[in-house]
Design a protein around this motif. Structure first.
Motif, mmCIF file in Angstrom:
data_model
loop_
_atom_site.group_PDB
_atom_site.id
_atom_site.type_symbol
_atom_site.label_atom_id
_atom_site.label_comp_id
_atom_site.label_asym_id
_atom_site.label_seq_id
_atom_site.Cartn_x
_atom_site.Cartn_y
_atom_site.Cartn_z
ATOM 1 N N VAL A 6 0.874 -1.151 0.005
ATOM 2 C CA VAL A 6 0.164 0.148 -0.020
ATOM 3 C C VAL A 6 0.734 0.946 0.103
ATOM 4 O O VAL A 6 2.087 1.234 0.489
ATOM 5 C CB VAL A 6 -0.821 -0.090 1.305
ATOM 6 N N ARG A 7 0.306 2.328 -0.409
ATOM 7 C CA ARG A 7 1.100 3.545 -0.398
ATOM 8 C C ARG A 7 0.767 4.431 0.642
ATOM 9 O O ARG A 7 -0.497 4.578 0.691
ATOM 10 C CB ARG A 7 1.268 4.166 -2.029
ATOM 11 N N LEU A 8 1.586 5.333 1.263
ATOM 12 C CA LEU A 8 1.244 6.196 2.343
ATOM 13 C C LEU A 8 1.091 7.369 1.408
ATOM 14 O O LEU A 8 1.853 8.043 0.724
ATOM 15 C CB LEU A 8 2.538 6.352 3.188
ATOM 16 N N ARG A 13 -2.148 9.221 5.520
ATOM 17 C CA ARG A 13 -3.180 7.934 5.354
ATOM 18 C C ARG A 13 -2.753 6.897 4.521
ATOM 19 O O ARG A 13 -1.938 7.310 3.525
ATOM 20 C CB ARG A 13 -4.659 8.453 4.973
ATOM 21 N N ILE A 14 -3.342 5.705 4.894
ATOM 22 C CA ILE A 14 -3.236 4.602 3.954
ATOM 23 C C ILE A 14 -4.712 4.042 3.647
ATOM 24 O O ILE A 14 -5.334 4.195 4.608
ATOM 25 C CB ILE A 14 -2.213 3.542 4.500
ATOM 26 N N GLY A 15 -4.652 3.352 2.745
ATOM 27 C CA GLY A 15 -5.834 2.539 2.031
ATOM 28 C C GLY A 15 -5.749 1.176 2.361
ATOM 29 O O GLY A 15 -4.624 0.775 1.887
ATOM 30 N N LEU A 16 -6.585 0.503 3.433
ATOM 31 C CA LEU A 16 -6.495 -1.023 3.296
ATOM 32 C C LEU A 16 -7.439 -1.681 2.165
ATOM 33 O O LEU A 16 -8.519 -1.334 2.086
ATOM 34 C CB LEU A 16 -6.968 -1.438 4.713
#
Length: 103
Positions: A6-8, A13-16
């Motif tokens: 995942v990308r910060l 924020r990160i998306g799960l």
């Protein structure tokens, strides 16, 4: 499960991904516990998972010697009573040496 990248985002924020949320049983609005461990390892846990982990660690450390809530509270009351007696003695007050003070 294979690692998922995942990308910060710029705002931190990160998306799960949906597969991760589904596998973890997460829903919108759920609160997660975030821990930074050694070597930059970041873990996310549900509150329930954090409690289970703490209980497991307590069992590993204390075995079957885990006190009940009542036993724990009684022990704390005794400790407080001892500390209060010490403080009164330091201030020159007469101190009863009775366990009846502990309620």
């Amino acid at each position: 499960m294979n690692p998922i990248w995942v990308r910060l985002a710029e705002n931190g924020r990160i998306g799960l991904p949906a597969t991760v949320r589904k596998q973890a049983g997460l829903a919108k609005g759920d609160q997660l516990v975030v821990r930074v461990e050694e070597e930059g390892v970041v873990t996310l846990m549900t509150g329930e998972a954090a409690v289970r982990r703490a209980q497991r660690l307590a069992r590993e450390l204390l075995g079957d010697a885990i006190p009940t809530v009542d036993e724990f509270l009684a022990e704390r009351r005794e400790e407080v009573a001892r500390e209060e007696r010490k403080m009164r003695e330091l201030h020159g007050e007469t101190v009863a040496d009775s366990a009846d003070e502990v309620a």
